[in-house]
Motif scaffolding. Structure first.
Motif, PDB file in Angstrom:
ATOM      1  N   GLU A 297       0.904  -1.109  -0.007  1.00 33.16           N
ATOM      2  CA  GLU A 297       0.028  -0.240   0.005  1.00 33.16           C
ATOM      3  C   GLU A 297       0.956   1.384  -0.312  1.00 33.16           C
TER       4      GLU A 297
ATOM      5  N   GLY B 186       3.547  -0.265   3.978  1.00 29.49           N
ATOM      6  CA  GLY B 186       3.089  -1.259   2.836  1.00 29.49           C
ATOM      7  C   GLY B 186       2.959  -2.638   3.498  1.00 29.49           C
TER       8      GLY B 186
ATOM      9  N   GLY C 236      -2.112  -2.721   5.026  1.00 29.13           N
ATOM     10  CA  GLY C 236      -1.053  -1.775   5.117  1.00 29.13           C
ATOM     11  C   GLY C 236      -0.856  -1.290   6.592  1.00 29.13           C
TER      12      GLY C 236
END
Length: 381
Positions: free
Chosen positions: A173, A179, A225
């Motif tokens: 993300e 991420g 995320g």
């Protein structure tokens, strides 16, 4: 929290835990095989209600629990702590279904949890994780949009024998920590394999290989995320209690040293009459007490919701683990050759005490966290 002193009830509870360690847990630990999960020991921890206390208590009580168990039986302490570390993300970020499926077994000592964060190329720098969670629209969730996990985890406590893993993987993300997502992955998921690692410390540690392991939205812990926050929330709680584990080992080594140097005759008297020995013991005691106070100050800060928990937690883990290494090393020196004999308390502690300076963030990482938090406080607004 500027000071720390136990109340009468807390002192009695800690004494009770030390007795349990010696009378009921140590015999089970001695029957276990180094490097393997001791399921009878875990079941006893569940029967005694101690695993339940890990999830029902705050940081202060968790530290008291870990210090007291470590004093009498490091294997029991570690087994308990690893259950908490692996399952705490489920408690805090898991769905009702995930908690109902797994936490009763963890509390009872029937289901074994593991915290799978470190990788061969991402230990201290946890934001550099490479385990990939690639989109898989036809995955394990029946087409609702899932992922396939591919890559490796390494240095994972309780692997490869755990029943489920809290796994942190890159879903992409954002860059770095932004991420990373957290997943609950049962050990029987297809494509998941592992092998044990022969390590210095006696508790089980292994590696895991993910070959397209399917996970779906129902396996997420929290939001996509946001997995790095799940990991850091867990570590902020458990870092001070790693310090408590270290303090328990240091106190056991110190008490053994006091007893030995007060009774062992040398040079016309007892060892404790020698100024070099007495001063060494005094230094060991002072460092241990300082570390203990810092650990419980950090625990108190966590329980009170203080904003400086990351700094305090890092300080507590750093000082306590470095202190325990110092105390155990000097205890071995003052005991002499007898402490090197396999099976001696200090021989056991010498093997146990080294790893906590590395896991859950090495000492160097703790210093980095402390410095960053301090400089953040004085940064221009």
């Amino acid at each position: 929290m500027t000071g720390f002193a136990l109340g009468v009830d807390q002192e009695e509870w800690c004494a009770h835990l030390r007795a349990l360690s010696a009378d009921r847990l140590r015999p089970l630990a001695e029957k276990g095989e180094p490097g393997r999960i001791n399921r009878p020991l875990l079941a006893e921890l569940g029967e005694l209600g101690l695993l339940e206390r890990v999830f029902a208590s705050g940081a202060l009580e968790l530290c008291l629990l870990r210090e007291s168990l470590a004093y009498g039986c490091t294997e029991a302490e570690t087994a308990l702590a690893l259950q908490g570390l692996g399952a705490y993300p489920v408690l805090r970020a898991g769905s009702e279904a995930q908690r109902a499926r797994w936490l009763p077994g963890v509390r009872a000592g029937r289901a074994v949890a593991a915290f799978a964060l470190s990788e061969p190329g991402a230990g201290s720098d946890a934001a550099a994780l490479a385990l990939e969670a690639a989109p898989d629209s036809g995955g394990a969730d029946g087409g609702r949009g899932g992922w396939r996990l591919s890559g490796e985890k390494c240095w994972i406590s309780n692997a490869p024998e755990a029943d489920f893993y809290t796994v942190f993987a890159r879903t992409g993300e954002g860059p770095g920590a932004k991420g990373v997502s957290a997943f609950l992955v049962p050990a029987d998921r297809p494509g998941l394999t592992g092998e044990p690692l022969d390590m210095l410390s006696p508790h089980p540690i292994g590696s895991l290989a993910f070959d397209g392991v399917p996970v779906g939205p129902e396996d997420l812990l929290g939001e996509p995320g946001r997995g790095f926050r799940v990991a850091m929330d867990t570590l902020n709680l458990f870092r001070p209690s790693v310090g408590a584990f270290a303090v328990g080992m240091a106190r056991a080594a110190l008490d053994a040293t006091l007893a030995h140097t007060a009774a062992r005759t040398a040079f016309g008297g007892v060892l404790g009459d020698l100024q070099a020995v007495a001063h060494r013991v005094a230094e060991m005691a002072t460092r241990t007490e300082a570390a203990r106070l810092l650990v419980y100050a950090a625990a108190g800060a966590y329980d009170s919701g203080s904003p400086d928990v990351p700094r305090r937690a890092a300080m507590a883990k750093l000082l306590a683990t470095e202190t325990a290494q110092y105390v155990v090393d000097h205890a071995v020196q003052l005991h002499g050759a007898v402490a090197l004999r396999r099976g001696h308390l200090l021989e056991h502690l010498y093997r146990e005490v080294r790893a906590p300076r590395i896991y859950e963030g090495a000492s160097e990482v703790q210093r980095t966290i402390i410095a960053k938090e301090m400089y953040r406080a004085v940064a221009p607004r």
